[in-house]
Write an enzyme that holds these catalytic residues in place. Structure first.
Site, PDB file in Angstrom:
ATOM      1  N   ARG A   1      61.674  -3.210 151.120  1.00 58.29           N
ATOM      2  CA  ARG A   1      61.108  -3.424 152.445  1.00 58.29           C
ATOM      3  C   ARG A   1      60.069  -2.336 152.676  1.00 58.29           C
ATOM      4  O   ARG A   1      60.217  -1.219 152.185  1.00 58.29           O
ATOM      5  CB  ARG A   1      62.194  -3.327 153.536  1.00 58.29           C
ATOM      6  CG  ARG A   1      63.414  -4.198 153.320  1.00 58.29           C
ATOM      7  CD  ARG A   1      63.080  -5.659 153.298  1.00 58.29           C
ATOM      8  NE  ARG A   1      62.266  -6.061 154.447  1.00 58.29           N
ATOM      9  CZ  ARG A   1      61.436  -7.088 154.428  1.00 58.29           C
ATOM     10  NH1 ARG A   1      61.274  -7.784 153.345  1.00 58.29           N
ATOM     11  NH2 ARG A   1      60.761  -7.399 155.500  1.00 58.29           N
TER      12      ARG A   1
ATOM     13  N   ASN B   1      63.020 -10.299 160.026  1.00 59.66           N
ATOM     14  CA  ASN B   1      63.995  -9.263 160.366  1.00 59.66           C
ATOM     15  C   ASN B   1      65.347  -9.858 160.755  1.00 59.66           C
ATOM     16  O   ASN B   1      66.395  -9.316 160.381  1.00 59.66           O
ATOM     17  CB  ASN B   1      63.469  -8.387 161.507  1.00 59.66           C
ATOM     18  CG  ASN B   1      62.511  -7.324 161.004  1.00 59.66           C
ATOM     19  OD1 ASN B   1      62.331  -7.150 159.804  1.00 59.66           O
ATOM     20  ND2 ASN B   1      61.889  -6.616 161.928  1.00 59.66           N
TER      21      ASN B   1
ATOM     22  N   GLU C   1      57.191 -11.487 161.070  1.00 61.99           N
ATOM     23  CA  GLU C   1      57.910 -10.209 160.964  1.00 61.99           C
ATOM     24  C   GLU C   1      59.250 -10.274 161.705  1.00 61.99           C
ATOM     25  O   GLU C   1      60.283  -9.860 161.182  1.00 61.99           O
ATOM     26  CB  GLU C   1      57.071  -9.062 161.555  1.00 61.99           C
ATOM     27  CG  GLU C   1      55.792  -8.739 160.814  1.00 61.99           C
ATOM     28  CD  GLU C   1      56.006  -8.252 159.389  1.00 61.99           C
ATOM     29  OE1 GLU C   1      57.137  -7.927 159.006  1.00 61.99           O
ATOM     30  OE2 GLU C   1      55.008  -8.213 158.642  1.00 61.99           O
TER      31      GLU C   1
HETATM   32  N1  LIG Z   1      66.803  -8.353 164.189  1.00 59.92           N
HETATM   33  C1  LIG Z   1      67.275  -7.191 163.691  1.00 59.92           C
HETATM   34  N2  LIG Z   1      68.632  -6.967 163.599  1.00 59.92           N
HETATM   35  C2  LIG Z   1      69.102  -5.808 163.106  1.00 59.92           C
HETATM   36  N3  LIG Z   1      68.317  -4.789 162.674  1.00 59.92           N
HETATM   37  C3  LIG Z   1      66.987  -4.944 162.739  1.00 59.92           C
HETATM   38  C4  LIG Z   1      66.386  -6.144 163.242  1.00 59.92           C
HETATM   39  N4  LIG Z   1      65.039  -5.992 163.195  1.00 59.92           N
HETATM   40  C5  LIG Z   1      64.801  -4.773 162.678  1.00 59.92           C
HETATM   41  N5  LIG Z   1      65.957  -4.127 162.399  1.00 59.92           N
HETATM   42  C6  LIG Z   1      66.081  -2.745 161.882  1.00 59.92           C
HETATM   43  O1  LIG Z   1      64.836  -2.079 162.068  1.00 59.92           O
HETATM   44  C7  LIG Z   1      64.345  -1.579 160.821  1.00 59.92           C
HETATM   45  C8  LIG Z   1      62.824  -1.613 160.800  1.00 59.92           C
HETATM   46  O2  LIG Z   1      62.336  -2.946 160.790  1.00 59.92           O
HETATM   47  P1  LIG Z   1      60.899  -3.244 160.163  1.00 59.92           P
HETATM   48  O3  LIG Z   1      59.911  -2.325 160.814  1.00 59.92           O
HETATM   49  O4  LIG Z   1      60.618  -4.692 160.251  1.00 59.92           O
HETATM   50  O5  LIG Z   1      61.038  -2.788 158.643  1.00 59.92           O
HETATM   51  P2  LIG Z   1      61.767  -3.519 157.414  1.00 59.92           P
HETATM   52  O6  LIG Z   1      62.089  -4.930 157.819  1.00 59.92           O
HETATM   53  O7  LIG Z   1      60.756  -3.474 156.320  1.00 59.92           O
HETATM   54  O8  LIG Z   1      62.998  -2.726 157.117  1.00 59.92           O
HETATM   55  C9  LIG Z   1      65.012  -2.434 159.765  1.00 59.92           C
HETATM   56  O9  LIG Z   1      65.091  -1.770 158.516  1.00 59.92           O
HETATM   57  C10 LIG Z   1      66.393  -2.681 160.388  1.00 59.92           C
HETATM   58  O10 LIG Z   1      67.254  -1.591 160.180  1.00 59.92           O
HETATM   59 MG   LIG Z   2      60.780  -6.217 158.759  1.00 65.14          MG
END
Ligand SMILES: Nc1ncnc2c1ncn2[C@@H]1O[C@H](COP(=O)(O)OP(=O)(O)O)[C@@H](O)[C@H]1O
Ligand SMILES: [Mg+2]
Lengths: 104, 142
Positions: free
Chosen positions: B104, B50, B46
């Site tokens: 997503r 990301n 995960e």
């Molecule tokens: N490493 C990262 N850099 C920038 N934004 C991030 C990062 N990890 C997560 N995010 C932000 O947090 C949100 C939620 O992440 P997540 O719960 O994994 O859902 P998803 O990946 O399905 O969108 C993402 O949509 C993004 O906006």
């Molecule tokens: Mg994610």
């Protein structure tokens, strides 16, 4: 992923294999969408028996296909879901798609 | 058992499986159960995904992983120098995603919170994001 064709003219079965992550799910989505749009099956079944890893990419995969299939009144079912995968489906509210009994 | 490792790799989606398998192999020194290893693999996957999708949406960047084993606890740090997160609290909300068009699920952070014992998220817009997660490997295994 293997596509098993119709069982009793009702179920289109996708046999998922090995690992479902963001990388793998892009290929699976393309193939599944192609078959679904071509055949418009009443029931689309995802078989997880041969899956040994899945993260939230699997959730995106199922929700996306659910939207497509719902458009023409079809249904989604998930079979052979082990406890590891069940935990992820439950967290994401997809438990209701899991089918416990055998297909035929 | 006390040990430490570091990994650095490009944000290519083919590296998602490399990263989780490498961390799992390292953590296996603590004799985790199959379930504990599965939880760690999913959480690493995960976090790395990301970085690839959200931190570096239209370029390749570097993803760093540092893992420390401390007695029966594993700590895993996963960091990028990408976009950063404006509102971490909102990002951690179940089902929240900033990339609705990409199918997503918005469940990445929620899964990590449930599968690990602790998750800390530090992020600065334009500088990058660092996740620090911890899991206790239960002693009854050994
Ligand atoms: N490493 C990262 N850099 C920038 N934004 C991030 C990062 N990890 C997560 N995010 C932000 O947090 C949100 C939620 O992440 P997540 O719960 O994994 O859902 P998803 O990946 O399905 O969108 C993402 O949509 C993004 O906006
Ligand atoms: Mg994610």
């Amino acid at each position: 992923m293997n596509v098993k064709h119709f069982i009793e003219d009702k179920y289109l079965v996708f046999e998922l294999t090995e690992e479902i992550d963001h990388h793998e799910s892009e290929k699976i989505k393309k193939r599944a969408d192609y078959e679904i749009q071509r055949l418009m099956p009443k029931r689309v079944v995802f078989d997880f028996e041969k899956v040994n890893f899945m993260d939230s990419a699997g959730i995106g995969l199922i929700i996306g296909r659910y939207k497509t299939v719902s458009c023409y009144g079809g249904k989604i079912e998930l079979i052979n879901v082990n406890n590891k995968l069940r935990k992820i489906f439950e967290l994401s509210g997809l438990k209701r798609f899991i089918r416990e009994e055998k297909l035929v | 058992m006390n040990n430490e490792m570091k990994l650095e790799f490009l944000s290519k989606s083919a590296n998602e499986s490399f990263a989780r398998i490498a961390v799992a192999a390292f953590v296996s020194q603590l004799d985790p159960t199959i379930e504990e290893i599965a939880d760690i693999k999913t959480s690493v996957s995960e976090a790395v995904t990301n970085c690839i999708i959200h931190a570096y949406p239209d370029r390749e960047g570097i993803i760093k992983i540092k893992s420390v084993l401390n007695d029966n606890e594993v700590e895993i740090e996963i960091s990028d120098t990408g976009e950063g997160i404006e509102n971490v609290e909102e990002a951690r909300t179940p089902l929240y995603t900033s990339k609705v068009n990409l199918e997503r699920s918005g469940m990445g952070f929620t899964i990590i919170e449930n599968f690990m014992d602790d998750l800390r998220v530090e992020s600065i817009v334009g500088i990058g994001t660092k996740l620090t997660m911890k899991k206790i490997i239960k002693k009854e295994n050994t």
